[in-house]
Design a protein around this motif. Structure first.
Motif, short mmCIF file in Angstrom:
data_model
loop_
_atom_site.label_atom_id
_atom_site.label_comp_id
_atom_site.label_asym_id
_atom_site.label_seq_id
_atom_site.Cartn_x
_atom_site.Cartn_y
_atom_site.Cartn_z
N LEU A 21 10.25 66.37 26.70
CA LEU A 21 11.50 65.81 27.22
C LEU A 21 11.16 64.56 27.99
O LEU A 21 10.02 64.36 28.43
CB LEU A 21 12.21 66.80 28.16
N ASN A 22 12.16 63.70 28.11
CA ASN A 22 12.05 62.66 29.14
C ASN A 22 13.07 63.03 30.21
O ASN A 22 14.24 63.25 29.92
CB ASN A 22 12.28 61.25 28.57
N GLY A 23 12.61 63.14 31.43
CA GLY A 23 13.49 63.50 32.54
C GLY A 23 14.39 62.34 32.91
O GLY A 23 14.27 61.24 32.35
N ALA A 36 28.70 53.78 37.64
CA ALA A 36 27.90 54.63 36.76
C ALA A 36 27.51 55.95 37.44
O ALA A 36 27.45 56.99 36.80
CB ALA A 36 26.65 53.88 36.31
N GLY A 37 27.21 55.91 38.73
CA GLY A 37 26.82 57.13 39.43
C GLY A 37 25.42 57.59 39.04
O GLY A 37 24.63 56.83 38.47
N GLY A 38 25.10 58.85 39.33
CA GLY A 38 23.79 59.41 39.00
C GLY A 38 23.61 59.58 37.50
O GLY A 38 24.53 59.32 36.72
N ARG A 71 18.56 55.64 35.98
CA ARG A 71 17.67 56.43 36.82
C ARG A 71 18.33 57.75 37.18
O ARG A 71 19.54 57.88 37.07
CB ARG A 71 17.27 55.64 38.07
N TRP A 72 17.49 58.66 37.65
CA TRP A 72 17.96 60.03 37.90
C TRP A 72 19.07 60.07 38.94
O TRP A 72 20.22 60.43 38.66
CB TRP A 72 16.75 60.88 38.31
N GLU A 96 28.45 56.66 46.98
CA GLU A 96 27.24 56.08 46.41
C GLU A 96 26.70 57.06 45.36
O GLU A 96 26.93 58.26 45.47
CB GLU A 96 26.19 55.90 47.50
N PRO A 97 25.93 56.55 44.39
CA PRO A 97 25.40 57.45 43.36
C PRO A 97 24.51 58.57 43.92
O PRO A 97 23.85 58.38 44.94
CB PRO A 97 24.56 56.53 42.48
N TYR A 98 24.54 59.69 43.25
CA TYR A 98 23.66 60.81 43.59
C TYR A 98 23.59 61.73 42.37
O TYR A 98 24.42 61.63 41.46
CB TYR A 98 24.20 61.59 44.80
#
Ligand code: BGC
Ligand code: BGC
Length: 647
Positions: free
Chosen positions: A94-96, A460-462, A466-467, A520-522
């Motif tokens: 997998l790619n996380g 876009a958010g989390g 990126r994660w 904010e994104p999370y």
């Protein structure tokens, strides 16, 4: 000595019997009074194909124990080399979140395909005299192919839920599958069919709804969109990928919305609330199910044989593979990240051990040799992994780069895909308040203020490039449109003027202000709220208040992964729109907020809350159907523009 020895031995035997009984009990898991009969028998449209089963039997008969153990392990792409794959016969990678083949977000797209090929070739290498078995690569394409720069990013699931449009979900699944297929990856860890019941949970936005029925309708369509369906004759066609129903089961039901926490519920309620999405996904033929991090009544699900084997596989007839979640096994008592027989014995068929896979491989081998994992169980796990690979056509499709859509990087962020995402954005917007300021005529002076006005990272958010999403930059989303740019484009071509001013300061007094703000994104646990669910940042409130004092009408656009208590902002604004995390197509917001020059609406509001909006910071959990239900806005709420004649 002899006497002592005898008592000693007797006590050892007694101890052993007790231990065995205890282990047996733990393995069979299941709290004392479980009732299998409450779970439905589900019919998958695939069914066992004797030809495939025979092929599997043949393959397995030629596999050594080592090869079998390798086949049931999934490693992360950063921690494994092609040589490792060859040597250990690893079944899957997998790619996380935020993991890319070139090690950098903006690396060449060809990197995805190149890695897919190299890993595939390693898995098919027969130079050691063993069989070639194509490796299975999974990725979190949870709102579009979100780890890939330039991909079409759909609104996160909570926004999609607000559309109440299951049909569009099929298109969204199909588009996602095409973009994923272009990078040579055959499998996504989606859809999330969680039914989030306490919005303090940081993954609430990954849930379509607090209402299990809506989640179920969506699950079905999403699985069909991603995988295709035998009745439609497009199952695992070249533009389709394998789907995952996740996380089985009860992820959205943990106490206090604690990520990976404990879901304390009767079996009946677990089934009624948290199973419908899974059941519909199974009925649509989903080939993989991801075990959940959370516990059910204190028992970690990765070690719960009752749920994973008795309920899911035996009673509900699931014949695909159960994949573990990121080191989920290490939370089982008695297990560590690199050593855990229980997870296999409970029913996980492919264990996600991103980094410590090599130690896990050795310990699992020992468990098999010592009989702690039976050969029968191992064979069953391997059979399931192979079955999914065969059904999905991996053996026939050949090298990833040779597949028809592979390398079609024009598909990533394709205009037609973006058009569907833009439609989803339009349909996801929920109008909570309108004192007559909406729609906005474009031929005026419009001020765009607030942190989210021109901010694709926030949109876009989390789970976006990126994660957690916070370290992103707008330049990570080429081809995306911000809310400002969508509004600016339409207004400028309609004779209006748009000023962007994040802090709300202006020289020329605008006719109207749109203030965009929110979370904010999370992602995952970092997004959990400990206590209250009020929106704490007061910057937007002060902008809204000063606009009001200056006599400027305002529209608040709230970007969030869940309903939050925003009464002060709601009161200060003349109109309030819940826009969730809309993704890359911010222009969908202009489509609805701006009328044409004569005031005719172009697109009406269509979104209706798929989550209850709380009436106080302490009102949690709150869900439709609760007694004493007294929210700010109930489930299903959403205003529309009045339809005037001729429209
Ligand atoms: C998440 C899953 C995800 C996996 C792989 C886990 O932390 O819970 O939803 O599929 O990581 O990235
Ligand atoms: C996530 C992965 C992520 C990793 C980072 C996991 O919990 O699921 O996708 O890459 O954490 O450490």
């Amino acid at each position: 000595m002899y006497r002592f020895g005898k008592t000693f031995i007797t006590s050892l035997i007694v101890l052993a019997v007790f231990t065995l009984a205890a282990i047996g009990h733990a393995d069979d898991a299941g709290p004392a009074d479980t009732d299998l009969s409450i779970w439905p028998k589900v019919k998958s449209p695939y069914g066992l194909d004797p030809e495939i089963e025979n092929r599997i039997t043949k393959i397995i008969s030629k596999m050594s124990v080592r090869e079998k153990v390798g086949q049931i392990i999934q490693a992360e792409i950063k921690s494994i080399s092609p040589n490792d794959i060859k040597k250990y016969h690893i079944g899957s990678v997998l790619n996380g979140g935020g993991s890319w083949p070139t090690g950098e977000a903006n690396g060449p797209k060809l990197g995805w395909l190149a890695m897919a090929d190299i890993f595939y070739d390693a898995s098919m290498d027969t130079s050691d005299g063993k069989q070639g078995i194509p490796i299975l690569w999974g990725t979190d394409a949870v709102h579009g192919h979100n780890n890939v720069v330039g991909a079409t990013l759909f609104p996160h699931n909570i926004g999609l839920g607000a559309m109440h449009n299951p049909e569009l979900m099929r298109d969204i699944g199909a588009v996602t599958a095409r973009e994923v297929a272009a990078t040579g990856i055959p499998w996504t860890f989606a859809p999330t069919v969680a039914v989030a019941r306490d919005d303090r949970w940081g993954r609430t936005y990954e849930s379509y709804s607090e209402n299990p029925e809506l989640v179920a309708d969506y699950a079905r369509e999403m699985v069909i969109g991603l995988q295709g369906h035998p009745a439609l004759e497009d199952a695992f066609r070249v533009d389709k990928i394998i789907a995952t129903a996740k996380h089985f089961i009860g992820d959205g039901g943990t106490e206090k919305g604690d990520d990976q926490g404990d879901t304390v519920l009767s079996e009946q309620i677990l089934k009624d609330i948290h199973a419908p999405g899974h059941i519909m996904a199974l009925g649509a033929g989903v080939q993989t199910v991801m075990a959940t991090f959370n516990s059910w009544n204190g028992v970690k699900t990765h070690g719960n044989k009752y749920l994973l084997t008795d309920v899911l596989k035996e009673r509900m007839g699931f014949d695909g593979l159960v994949v573990g979640d990121w080191n989920g096994h290490e939370q089982i008592p008695g297990c560590s990240v690199s050593n855990c027989a229980q997870v296999v014995n409970a029913g996980v068929d492919l264990v996600m051990v991103p980094n410590n896979w090599k130690d896990f491989y050795s310990s699992t081998l020992r468990h098999v040799r010592k009989g702690r994992i039976s050969e029968e169980r191992l064979n069953d796990a391997v059979r399931r992994v192979l079955r999914v690979k065969l059904r999905a056509g991996l053996f026939e499709k050949g090298q990833p780069s040779k597949q028809p859509l592979a390398g079609r990087f024009d598909l990533i962020g394709h205009a037609e895909h973006r058009a569907i995402a833009r439609q989803a954005v339009r349909e996801s917007l929920v109008l909570l308040k309108n004192d007559g300021v909406l729609p906005i005529k474009p031929n005026q002076h419009i001020l765009l203020a607030g942190e989210g006005a021109d901010n694709i990272v926030m949109q876009a958010g989390g789970w976006s490039v990126r994660w957690q999403g916070r370290e992103n930059k707008d330049s990570d989303f080429p081809g995306a449109t911000s809310i400002f740019s969508g509004i600016n484009e339409y207004a400028s071509q309609s004779g209006g003027k748009v000023t962007l001013s994040q802090d709300g300061k202006y020289e020329d007094k605008p006719d109207i202000a749109i203030v965009v703000f929110g979370e904010e994104p999370y992602a995952e646990f970092e997004g959990d709220l400990e206590q209250s669910i009020d929106y704490k940042d007061k910057q937007a409130l002060s902008i809204l208040t000063s606009m009001k004092q200056a006599g400027i009408p305002t529209v608040a656009v709230f970007l969030s992964g869940r309903p939050l208590w925003v009464e002060p902002e709601m009161n200060a604004a003349d109109a309030f729109v819940a826009a969730w995390f809309p993704g890359t197509e911010g222009n969908g917001i202009a489509d609805v907020l701006l009328s044409d020059q004569t005031g005719n609406i172009r697109h009406n509001f269509n979104g209706k809350l798929s989550f209850t909006w709380p009436g106080s910071p302490e009102q949690h959990p709150i869900n439709v159907g609760d007694k004493d239900y007294n929210p700010a806005f109930p489930y299903g709420f959403g205003l529309q523009y009045p339809i005037s004649e001729g429209q």
